[in-house]
Design an enzyme around this catalytic site. Structure first.
Site, mmCIF file in Angstrom:
data_model
loop_
_atom_site.group_PDB
_atom_site.id
_atom_site.type_symbol
_atom_site.label_atom_id
_atom_site.label_comp_id
_atom_site.label_asym_id
_atom_site.label_seq_id
_atom_site.Cartn_x
_atom_site.Cartn_y
_atom_site.Cartn_z
ATOM 1 N N HIS A 104 0.823 -1.214 0.000
ATOM 2 C CA HIS A 104 0.000 0.000 0.000
ATOM 3 C C HIS A 104 0.853 1.258 0.000
ATOM 4 O O HIS A 104 2.058 1.217 0.241
ATOM 5 C CB HIS A 104 -0.934 0.028 1.216
ATOM 6 C CG HIS A 104 -0.208 0.088 2.535
ATOM 7 N ND1 HIS A 104 0.474 -0.983 3.077
ATOM 8 C CD2 HIS A 104 -0.039 1.101 3.422
ATOM 9 C CE1 HIS A 104 1.003 -0.639 4.233
ATOM 10 N NE2 HIS A 104 0.722 0.621 4.459
ATOM 11 N N ASP A 106 0.617 4.917 2.034
ATOM 12 C CA ASP A 106 -0.105 5.415 3.206
ATOM 13 C C ASP A 106 -1.048 6.547 2.838
ATOM 14 O O ASP A 106 -0.651 7.494 2.136
ATOM 15 C CB ASP A 106 0.883 5.944 4.259
ATOM 16 C CG ASP A 106 1.567 4.804 4.991
ATOM 17 O OD1 ASP A 106 0.958 3.735 5.137
ATOM 18 O OD2 ASP A 106 2.721 5.006 5.416
ATOM 19 N N HIS A 262 4.764 0.129 0.178
ATOM 20 C CA HIS A 262 5.464 -0.704 1.159
ATOM 21 C C HIS A 262 4.531 -1.774 1.704
ATOM 22 O O HIS A 262 3.305 -1.684 1.577
ATOM 23 C CB HIS A 262 6.060 0.147 2.295
ATOM 24 C CG HIS A 262 5.048 0.883 3.110
ATOM 25 N ND1 HIS A 262 4.426 2.034 2.682
ATOM 26 C CD2 HIS A 262 4.530 0.625 4.334
ATOM 27 C CE1 HIS A 262 3.585 2.455 3.607
ATOM 28 N NE2 HIS A 262 3.612 1.616 4.627
ATOM 29 N N ARG A 277 6.369 4.640 15.066
ATOM 30 C CA ARG A 277 6.216 5.233 13.732
ATOM 31 C C ARG A 277 5.724 6.680 13.833
ATOM 32 O O ARG A 277 4.736 6.961 14.513
ATOM 33 C CB ARG A 277 5.202 4.400 12.946
ATOM 34 C CG ARG A 277 4.725 5.050 11.675
ATOM 35 C CD ARG A 277 3.751 4.135 10.964
ATOM 36 N NE ARG A 277 2.850 4.963 10.184
ATOM 37 C CZ ARG A 277 2.370 4.638 9.000
ATOM 38 N NH1 ARG A 277 2.680 3.496 8.442
ATOM 39 N NH2 ARG A 277 1.566 5.448 8.369
#
Ligand code: SIN
Length: 286
Positions: A104, A106, A262, A277
């Site tokens: 995908h 983000d 990613h 993250r």
């Protein structure tokens, strides 16, 4: 071959397609303007970069991220109580991984999709849990001239509705599990982005279609759109466009979300993994 000469940092390429390991910097310290400029160039040139042997607290992690822009507080995925801009991606031993495990981009369902994310690892499995990246500039370059002409000027509609109402997503709403979601009307919004975008700094073209959030092409029906979206999503993650990052404790990885897809591998069920993250807000795509 690299287009840029790097004097402040070491750069070791990961594969012929993309990715680099950066050395010679301590991200816990304030970076000089020259060091930061080279790190940013390396990010834009290689799409995903990583730094080994780092030790960051939350403030240092956030300070590095702020050099790239303002920090995102995700509207659906809960951040940490004291640090809403930091998502604690904790996968306990004995559970399957569920976060980001398919290819995908983000937040392409935002009007202004994220610039990129910066991950810092504290606990990693002895084996497994790698993160894969795929170069969407190369994916665009490798399309035929005919398909490039077809895609020129096309617009795609993106929405998070399906991704965030899937059975696995629904389980995580309001849960006190390692990663929890909160309900937001943003999942019902649809946004439009060009199918081929231009990088805001380098001007290079990239394919901008992903299977999580790209629903259909503007002016096409869903049924007409589906086969071409599927083709482009499969093409976009060809193995020869990829690199793979193998995590070590104390590693920082960052990707340019406009030019890579990613996927986090779900192959380490027996082991714990803890990665923090932070995501940097992006701009509207052209
Ligand atoms: C993600 O941020 O999508 C997941 C990355 C990872 O856990 O490796």
């Amino acid at each position: 071959m690299s287009d840029t000469v790097y004097e402040q940092i070491g750069v070791e390429r990961l594969t012929g397609a993309m990715g680099a390991v950066i050395s010679g910097v301590d991200l816990a310290q304030e970076l000089s303007a020259a060091q930061f400029a080279e790190i940013r160039s390396a990010l834009f040139e290689f799409g995903a970069i990583c730094f080994r042997d780092q030790k960051l607290d939350f403030a240092q992690h956030a300070a590095f991220a702020r050099r790239f822009g303002t920090l995102e507080v995700h509207p659906i995925v809960n951040g940490m109580e004291d640090h809403p801009e930091i998502i604690k991606m904790h996968k306990p031993a004995g559970q399957a991984a569920t976060f980001g495990t398919d290819w995908h981009t983000d937040n392409s369902f935002f009007e202004k999709p994220s610039l990129g994310s910066i991950l810092y690892s504290e606990i990693v499995p002895p084996v497994g849990g790698d993160t894969l990246f795929s170069n969407q500039q190369l994916a665009y370059e490798k399309l035929s001239d005919g398909l490039k002409r077809t895609l020129e000027g096309m617009v795609a509609i993106h929405s998070a509705q399906e991704a965030y109402t899937s059975p696995s997503a629904l389980e995580k709403y309001d849960s006190d599990g390692p990663i929890s979601y909160r309900r937001s009307d943003i999942i019902h919004q649809t946004v439009e982005h060009p199918v081929v975008i231009q990088h805001p700094v380098t001007g290079k073209k990239a394919l901008y279609v992903n299977s999580y959030f790209t629903r259909q092409f503007k002016g096409w029906s869903e049924a007409e759109s589906r086969p071409l979206i599927e083709y482009l999503c499969d093409h976009g993650v060809r193995v020869d466009f990829q690199c793979r990052m193998r995590w070590e404790a104390g590693m920082v990885a960052m990707w340019d979300n406009r030019i890579v897809q990613h996927a986090a591998l779900n192959d380490y069920e027996a082991y714990e993994r803890l990665i923090y993250r932070i995501t940097v807000n992006g701009d509207a795509l052209q």
